[in-house]
Design a protein around this motif. Structure first.
Motif, PDB file in Angstrom:
ATOM      1  N   CYS A  54       0.830  -1.204   0.000  1.00  0.00           N
ATOM      2  CA  CYS A  54       0.000   0.000   0.000  1.00  0.00           C
ATOM      3  C   CYS A  54       0.858   1.245   0.000  1.00  0.00           C
ATOM      4  CB  CYS A  54      -0.920  -0.006   1.220  1.00  0.00           C
ATOM      5  SG  CYS A  54      -0.022   0.069   2.777  1.00  0.00           S
ATOM      6  N   CYS A  55       0.227   2.382  -0.184  1.00  0.00           N
ATOM      7  CA  CYS A  55       0.890   3.677  -0.131  1.00  0.00           C
ATOM      8  C   CYS A  55       1.334   3.926   1.313  1.00  0.00           C
ATOM      9  CB  CYS A  55      -0.090   4.756  -0.593  1.00  0.00           C
ATOM     10  SG  CYS A  55       0.356   6.436  -0.107  1.00  0.00           S
ATOM     11  N   PRO A  56       2.632   4.238   1.545  1.00  0.00           N
ATOM     12  CA  PRO A  56       3.088   4.440   2.926  1.00  0.00           C
ATOM     13  C   PRO A  56       2.422   5.655   3.587  1.00  0.00           C
ATOM     14  CG  PRO A  56       4.948   4.411   1.382  1.00  0.00           C
ATOM     15  CD  PRO A  56       3.702   4.426   0.564  1.00  0.00           C
ATOM     16  N   ARG A  57       1.860   6.546   2.776  1.00  0.00           N
ATOM     17  CA  ARG A  57       1.333   7.789   3.326  1.00  0.00           C
ATOM     18  C   ARG A  57      -0.136   7.630   3.743  1.00  0.00           C
ATOM     19  NH1 ARG A  57      -0.925  12.363   1.115  1.00  0.00           N
ATOM     20  NH2 ARG A  57      -0.388  14.312   2.177  1.00  0.00           N
ATOM     21  N   CYS A  58      -1.004   7.190   2.803  1.00  0.00           N
ATOM     22  CA  CYS A  58      -2.426   7.116   3.120  1.00  0.00           C
ATOM     23  C   CYS A  58      -2.916   5.671   3.229  1.00  0.00           C
ATOM     24  CB  CYS A  58      -3.247   7.882   2.086  1.00  0.00           C
ATOM     25  SG  CYS A  58      -3.396   7.013   0.503  1.00  0.00           S
ATOM     26  N   LYS A  59      -2.029   4.703   2.984  1.00  0.00           N
ATOM     27  CA  LYS A  59      -2.325   3.267   3.091  1.00  0.00           C
ATOM     28  C   LYS A  59      -3.293   2.752   2.020  1.00  0.00           C
ATOM     29  CE  LYS A  59       0.171   3.099   6.918  1.00  0.00           C
ATOM     30  NZ  LYS A  59       1.199   4.070   6.545  1.00  0.00           N
ATOM     31  N   ARG A 112       3.650   5.355  -7.357  1.00  0.00           N
ATOM     32  CA  ARG A 112       2.785   6.488  -7.054  1.00  0.00           C
ATOM     33  C   ARG A 112       1.440   5.965  -6.558  1.00  0.00           C
ATOM     34  NH1 ARG A 112       2.736  10.037 -11.752  1.00  0.00           N
ATOM     35  NH2 ARG A 112       1.597   8.325 -12.694  1.00  0.00           N
ATOM     36  N   CYS A 113       0.879   6.703  -5.618  1.00  0.00           N
ATOM     37  CA  CYS A 113      -0.439   6.363  -5.093  1.00  0.00           C
ATOM     38  C   CYS A 113      -1.474   7.060  -5.978  1.00  0.00           C
ATOM     39  CB  CYS A 113      -0.532   6.873  -3.660  1.00  0.00           C
ATOM     40  SG  CYS A 113      -2.173   6.711  -2.957  1.00  0.00           S
ATOM     41  N   THR A 114      -2.454   6.304  -6.438  1.00  0.00           N
ATOM     42  CA  THR A 114      -3.451   6.936  -7.317  1.00  0.00           C
ATOM     43  C   THR A 114      -4.605   7.548  -6.521  1.00  0.00           C
ATOM     44  OG1 THR A 114      -4.439   4.774  -7.696  1.00  0.00           O
ATOM     45  CG2 THR A 114      -2.934   5.570  -9.376  1.00  0.00           C
ATOM     46  N   ASP A 115      -4.588   7.414  -5.188  1.00  0.00           N
ATOM     47  CA  ASP A 115      -5.593   8.093  -4.365  1.00  0.00           C
ATOM     48  C   ASP A 115      -5.085   9.433  -3.838  1.00  0.00           C
ATOM     49  OD1 ASP A 115      -7.827   6.526  -4.644  1.00  0.00           O
ATOM     50  OD2 ASP A 115      -7.119   5.052  -3.186  1.00  0.00           O
ATOM     51  N   CYS A 116      -3.972   9.387  -3.070  1.00  0.00           N
ATOM     52  CA  CYS A 116      -3.454  10.671  -2.557  1.00  0.00           C
ATOM     53  C   CYS A 116      -2.523  11.333  -3.570  1.00  0.00           C
ATOM     54  CB  CYS A 116      -2.772  10.493  -1.207  1.00  0.00           C
ATOM     55  SG  CYS A 116      -1.143   9.720  -1.260  1.00  0.00           S
ATOM     56  N   LEU A 117      -2.195  10.598  -4.656  1.00  0.00           N
ATOM     57  CA  LEU A 117      -1.389  11.101  -5.771  1.00  0.00           C
ATOM     58  C   LEU A 117       0.084  11.370  -5.442  1.00  0.00           C
ATOM     59  CD1 LEU A 117      -3.930  13.569  -7.460  1.00  0.00           C
ATOM     60  CD2 LEU A 117      -3.569  11.137  -7.949  1.00  0.00           C
TER      61      LEU A 117
HETATM   62 ZN   LIG Z   1      -1.552   7.496  -0.862  1.00  0.00          ZN
END
Ligand SMILES: [Zn+2]
Lengths: 255, 152
Positions: free
Chosen positions: B113-118, B138-143
């Motif tokens: 998962c994205c380390p920032r927003c999971k 790259r996270c496609t949710d928090c970008l």
């Molecule tokens: Zn994210």
């Protein structure tokens, strides 16, 4: 199994180390010049891996030679005729497409070679190969993807990739042509018979080039003379003047 | 009196990796062995990537840390076989990486998962990142872009 002559083992190790050294140096020249940031970083990382592998191969070569030379001495103080890299890796960078085609044609061979060497009868060679092959899996994945992306890209990128392939294909054969050194290390179970790697190579390269909509030149002519040191192309000398300049101008300089 | 190797391991666990200072060289799994050979302490170190520019610095940091603890004779042995693998990263190391913003390696070949927003909606930008051991995702949710510690 046959015992190997140490002079021939030294030659073989120089071939492995000079391939990665010469290619690593060319690739490092892209640092700060690649078309996009990601590619710049990827090329710099690939160059670092190759130079790191060089330290292991030439370090072992120097040990086998037993004349008190170091990996650095071999890299920085030999002249053109003592280099044992294949002609493919000394071909100049050209444009980005040519660099990536050269990389892919080499990576695909490198992967098969290291995979076989990981089972070498020589423990140190097997260890270096087992370590390097993990890195080369990433190299070939990326160079193959890039060849597909550019080959099957715009008409401009396609024509440049076809030109690069036509230019570089005659240098592929040398990697699979065995000579006395190859036969000696193969007989001792140290390295594979180079010709035995050709089928897998052709399958991998053929699949990528087909996906890239590129056609393999039909002429089977193959240049040779790089790994034997008999006849390097003019490009190697130019590369060495850059790479060895500091050690030549300031002998023994260190950080 | 020579310190016990258990104690030395705990000291080494305080030596940070020069490029990812939140994890120690022990978390990273590159310290393979610590043993006394007479009055000399021998530390076996396995480099991560062949071309990792941090390898030399790591050896120097280990020597310095041990000298600071009063061990005079230290010998660093580079051991390349078996080759380093991301399987040797400790669980503590993995958790610290995630907190730091670097997704830890997974056998699946990509971050969980994205380390920032999971978020699990992540996509690969490049197989090669800021150091040889990392890829860019790259996270496609928090970008946000982030590093992924790739498997080797
Ligand atoms: Zn994210």
């Amino acid at each position: 199994m046959a015992e190997v002559d140490q002079a021939q083992l030294f030659e073989f190790l120089c071939r492995m180390g000079d391939n990665t050294l010469v290619l690593g140096h060319w690739v490092s020249e892209w640092c700060g010049h690649a078309p996009v940031l990601e590619e710049d970083i990827a090329l710099a990382n690939t160059a670092l891996d190759l130079i790191g592998q060089t330290q292991m191969w030439l370090g072992l070569a120097a040990e086998v030679e037993g004349k008190g030379r170091s990996a650095d001495d071999l890299a920085m103080l030999r002249d053109v005729w003592d280099f044992r890299n294949v002609l493919l890796v000394e071909q100049p960078n050209g444009d980005f497409g040519q660099t990536m085609m050269r990389q892919f044609l080499f990576d695909a061979w490198h992967l098969e070679m290291l995979g076989a060497l990981a089972g070498s009868s020589h423990d140190q060679i097997a260890a270096i190969a087992a370590k390097s092959v993990k890195e080369v899996q990433y190299h070939v994945e990326r160079s193959g993807d890039t060849v597909v992306g550019l080959g099957d890209g715009t008409s401009e990128s396609h024509s440049r990739m076809q030109k690069a392939l036509n230019l570089l294909w005659p240098y592929v054969g040398e990697m699979f042509a065995a000579d006395a050194v190859d036969n000696a290390v193969a007989a001792a179970g140290i390295a594979p018979d180079p010709a035995a790697l050709r089928e897998t190579y052709d399958a991998r390269v053929g699949a990528v080039l087909a996906e890239a909509t590129l056609s393999v030149p039909e002429d089977g002519f193959a240049h040779k003379g790089g790994k034997s040191g008999f006849q390097h192309s003019e490009h190697l000398g130019h590369l060495l003047t850059q790479m060895q300049w500091l050690q030549r101008a300031y002998p023994g300089a260190s950080w | 009196m020579k310190p016990a190797t258990e104690e030395i391991w705990s000291w080494l666990d305080e030596v940070p990796d020069p490029e990812i200072p939140v994890i120690s060289v022990v978390d990273l799994g590159i310290v393979r062995d610590v043993a006394w050979d007479g009055d000399t302490l021998e530390v076996a170190v396995t480099p991560t990537y062949s071309g990792c520019p941090a390898t030399g610095v790591i050896s120097m940091d280990i020597e310095t840390a041990l000298h600071d603890r009063g061990i005079e004779n230290v010998r660093i042995k580079t051991r390349i076989s078996p080759p380093w693998t991301t399987d040797w990263l400790s669980d503590t190391g993995r958790a610290k990486l995630m907190d730091y913003g670097i997704a830890p390696p997974r056998a699946a070949g990509g971050p969980e998962c994205c380390p920032r927003c999971k978020s699990t909606n992540v996509t690969r930008i490049s197989q090669f990142g800021s150091t040889p051991c990392k890829a860019q995702w790259r996270c496609t949710d928090c970008l946000e872009p982030f590093d992924y510690f790739k498997c080797i």
